[in-house]
Write a protein that holds these residues in place. Structure first.
Motif, PDB file in Angstrom:
ATOM      1  N   ALA A  10       0.184  -2.982 -11.535  1.00  0.00           N
ATOM      2  CA  ALA A  10      -1.079  -3.059 -10.797  1.00  0.00           C
ATOM      3  C   ALA A  10      -2.193  -3.644 -11.666  1.00  0.00           C
ATOM      4  N   HIS A  11      -2.187  -3.303 -12.943  1.00  0.00           N
ATOM      5  CA  HIS A  11      -3.204  -3.852 -13.849  1.00  0.00           C
ATOM      6  C   HIS A  11      -2.969  -5.339 -14.092  1.00  0.00           C
ATOM      7  N   ARG A  12      -1.708  -5.736 -14.166  1.00  0.00           N
ATOM      8  CA  ARG A  12      -1.406  -7.163 -14.389  1.00  0.00           C
ATOM      9  C   ARG A  12      -1.843  -8.034 -13.225  1.00  0.00           C
ATOM     10  N   VAL A  13      -1.962  -7.466 -12.029  1.00  0.00           N
ATOM     11  CA  VAL A  13      -2.434  -8.256 -10.889  1.00  0.00           C
ATOM     12  C   VAL A  13      -3.896  -7.970 -10.571  1.00  0.00           C
ATOM     13  N   GLY A  14      -4.614  -7.362 -11.522  1.00  0.00           N
ATOM     14  CA  GLY A  14      -6.061  -7.256 -11.395  1.00  0.00           C
ATOM     15  C   GLY A  14      -6.634  -5.889 -11.147  1.00  0.00           C
ATOM     16  N   GLY A  15      -5.795  -4.860 -11.052  1.00  0.00           N
ATOM     17  CA  GLY A  15      -6.305  -3.520 -10.782  1.00  0.00           C
ATOM     18  C   GLY A  15      -6.835  -2.848 -12.031  1.00  0.00           C
ATOM     19  N   PRO A  16      -7.695  -1.833 -11.880  1.00  0.00           N
ATOM     20  CA  PRO A  16      -8.239  -1.094 -13.019  1.00  0.00           C
ATOM     21  C   PRO A  16      -7.263  -0.041 -13.528  1.00  0.00           C
ATOM     22  N   ILE A  17      -7.549   0.512 -14.692  1.00  0.00           N
ATOM     23  CA  ILE A  17      -6.772   1.605 -15.270  1.00  0.00           C
ATOM     24  C   ILE A  17      -7.513   2.913 -14.981  1.00  0.00           C
ATOM     25  N   LEU A  18      -6.792   3.882 -14.434  1.00  0.00           N
ATOM     26  CA  LEU A  18      -7.402   5.143 -14.031  1.00  0.00           C
ATOM     27  C   LEU A  18      -7.026   6.273 -14.981  1.00  0.00           C
ATOM     28  N   ALA A  19      -7.946   7.203 -15.154  1.00  0.00           N
ATOM     29  CA  ALA A  19      -7.615   8.477 -15.779  1.00  0.00           C
ATOM     30  C   ALA A  19      -6.839   9.314 -14.770  1.00  0.00           C
ATOM     31  N   PRO A  20      -6.108  10.341 -15.232  1.00  0.00           N
ATOM     32  CA  PRO A  20      -5.296  11.139 -14.310  1.00  0.00           C
ATOM     33  C   PRO A  20      -6.113  11.696 -13.150  1.00  0.00           C
ATOM     34  N   VAL A  53      -4.483   3.043  -7.177  1.00  0.00           N
ATOM     35  CA  VAL A  53      -4.949   1.659  -7.183  1.00  0.00           C
ATOM     36  C   VAL A  53      -4.139   0.876  -6.156  1.00  0.00           C
ATOM     37  N   VAL A  54      -4.829   0.148  -5.293  1.00  0.00           N
ATOM     38  CA  VAL A  54      -4.159  -0.723  -4.321  1.00  0.00           C
ATOM     39  C   VAL A  54      -4.564  -2.158  -4.643  1.00  0.00           C
ATOM     40  N   ALA A  55      -3.569  -2.999  -4.941  1.00  0.00           N
ATOM     41  CA  ALA A  55      -3.863  -4.369  -5.379  1.00  0.00           C
ATOM     42  C   ALA A  55      -2.932  -5.365  -4.696  1.00  0.00           C
ATOM     43  N   PRO A  56      -3.482  -6.407  -4.071  1.00  0.00           N
ATOM     44  CA  PRO A  56      -2.633  -7.478  -3.535  1.00  0.00           C
ATOM     45  C   PRO A  56      -1.926  -8.232  -4.664  1.00  0.00           C
ATOM     46  N   ILE A  57      -0.754  -8.753  -4.378  1.00  0.00           N
ATOM     47  CA  ILE A  57       0.028  -9.538  -5.331  1.00  0.00           C
ATOM     48  C   ILE A  57      -0.046 -11.008  -4.908  1.00  0.00           C
ATOM     49  N   ALA A  58      -0.581 -11.860  -5.786  1.00  0.00           N
ATOM     50  CA  ALA A  58      -0.731 -13.296  -5.509  1.00  0.00           C
ATOM     51  C   ALA A  58      -1.328 -13.528  -4.127  1.00  0.00           C
ATOM     52  N   PRO A  59      -2.535 -13.025  -3.874  1.00  0.00           N
ATOM     53  CA  PRO A  59      -3.122 -13.151  -2.536  1.00  0.00           C
ATOM     54  C   PRO A  59      -3.517 -14.582  -2.216  1.00  0.00           C
ATOM     55  N   PHE A  60      -3.534 -14.878  -0.926  1.00  0.00           N
ATOM     56  CA  PHE A  60      -3.947 -16.198  -0.455  1.00  0.00           C
ATOM     57  C   PHE A  60      -5.434 -16.406  -0.707  1.00  0.00           C
ATOM     58  N   ALA A  61      -6.227 -15.349  -0.603  1.00  0.00           N
ATOM     59  CA  ALA A  61      -7.667 -15.440  -0.854  1.00  0.00           C
ATOM     60  C   ALA A  61      -7.922 -15.651  -2.339  1.00  0.00           C
ATOM     61  N   THR A  62      -8.977 -16.367  -2.665  1.00  0.00           N
ATOM     62  CA  THR A  62      -9.279 -16.654  -4.073  1.00  0.00           C
ATOM     63  C   THR A  62     -10.059 -15.532  -4.752  1.00  0.00           C
ATOM     64  N   ASP A  63     -10.677 -14.653  -3.966  1.00  0.00           N
ATOM     65  CA  ASP A  63     -11.456 -13.553  -4.537  1.00  0.00           C
ATOM     66  C   ASP A  63     -11.048 -12.255  -3.849  1.00  0.00           C
ATOM     67  N   PRO A  64      -9.857 -11.762  -4.137  1.00  0.00           N
ATOM     68  CA  PRO A  64      -9.333 -10.622  -3.376  1.00  0.00           C
ATOM     69  C   PRO A  64      -9.994  -9.313  -3.775  1.00  0.00           C
ATOM     70  N   ASP A  65     -10.008  -8.384  -2.844  1.00  0.00           N
ATOM     71  CA  ASP A  65     -10.452  -7.033  -3.145  1.00  0.00           C
ATOM     72  C   ASP A  65      -9.317  -6.244  -3.794  1.00  0.00           C
ATOM     73  N   HIS A  66      -9.704  -5.283  -4.640  1.00  0.00           N
ATOM     74  CA  HIS A  66      -8.802  -4.239  -5.130  1.00  0.00           C
ATOM     75  C   HIS A  66      -9.491  -2.916  -4.823  1.00  0.00           C
ATOM     76  N   TRP A  67      -8.681  -1.897  -4.574  1.00  0.00           N
ATOM     77  CA  TRP A  67      -9.271  -0.636  -4.129  1.00  0.00           C
ATOM     78  C   TRP A  67      -8.785   0.524  -4.987  1.00  0.00           C
TER      79      TRP A  67
END
Length: 237
Positions: A151-161, A166-180
């Protein structure tokens, strides 16, 4: 010798601990020993403990920074310090398939197209709201423990326990994707496009294909308790 410590994932380390005077019970053929404390060597071993019955205190060794693991060379000292360990609690995801089958994930859950250069469309939702709909190669839903991984490799943050994911799209079609970053309990993901084969991975294990308009849902299972000792590495370094 004291109460035995279970060892999963590395027979060589079990021998090292035994030579150091530690009472050891080995895990055979992927089985997790029924002991109060378990040394889990590697990410697969930690995931195996998460899927097993029982509630041992787990010392992660060479298992990545998401669980603040201990270097293999420091395992003997780390086992000696388990009595004074601080305990972290990590949620386990219960992944319910469209047919009602349930699997468990410690690190992450991934929906991804089976063929290169093919995209699909996905909707991510919670019990309260639709979070997002996007075209992409896939989507990864990672626990806090899994957040430093794919998830971090595709742009997501690192969370404490926590019980967030983390929800992250993989190679999204959009150029500025959201991560949640969202509460894990009650999340779902739906395949919205019937143009590519989509497979479901649970902790990197290919579970099954997921068809058009099939939905997977996530709830929380029993958490895993991990030990943090002086030899444990930081998850943020």
């Amino acid at each position: 010798m004291g109460t035995p410590v279970g060892v999963v994932g590395d027979d060589g380390l079990a021998d090292v601990l035994r030579d150091a005077g530690v009472a050891v019970e080995r895990g055979r053929d992927g089985a997790v020993p029924n002991t109060d404390r378990v040394v889990a060597v590697g990410e697969d071993a930690v995931a195996a403990v998460a899927r097993a019955e029982g509630d041992p205190l787990v010392l992660p060794v060479a298992a990545g920074r998401g669980v603040r693991s201990v270097p293999r060379d420091d395992a003997v000292a780390a086992v000696s310090g388990l009595a004074e360990a601080r305990v972290e609690s990590h949620p386990v995801l219960r992944v319910t398939m469209p047919d009602g089958t349930v699997e468990q994930a410690f690190w992450d859950v991934t929906l991804v197209t089976a063929d290169a250069a093919r995209i699909s469309e996905f909707t991510v939702a919670s019990t309260a709201d639709r979070i997002g709909q996007f075209r992409a190669d896939g989507v990864v839903i990672a626990t806090a423990a899994g957040s430093p991984g794919y998830a971090h490799r595709v742009g997501g943050p690192i969370l404490a326990p926590s019980e967030q994911a983390v929800v992250a799209p993989i190679a999204p079609f959009a150029t500025d994707p959201d991560h949640w970053v969202l509460p894990a309990d009650g999340l779902s993901a739906l395949v919205e496009r019937d143009e590519a084969t989509v497979k479901l991975l649970v902790d990197d294990h290919i579970s099954r294909p997921v068809s058009y308009q099939e939905r997977i849902t996530i709830s929380l299972g029993s958490p895993v308790r991990t030990a943090v000792v002086d030899e444990s590495r930081s998850r943020f370094e």
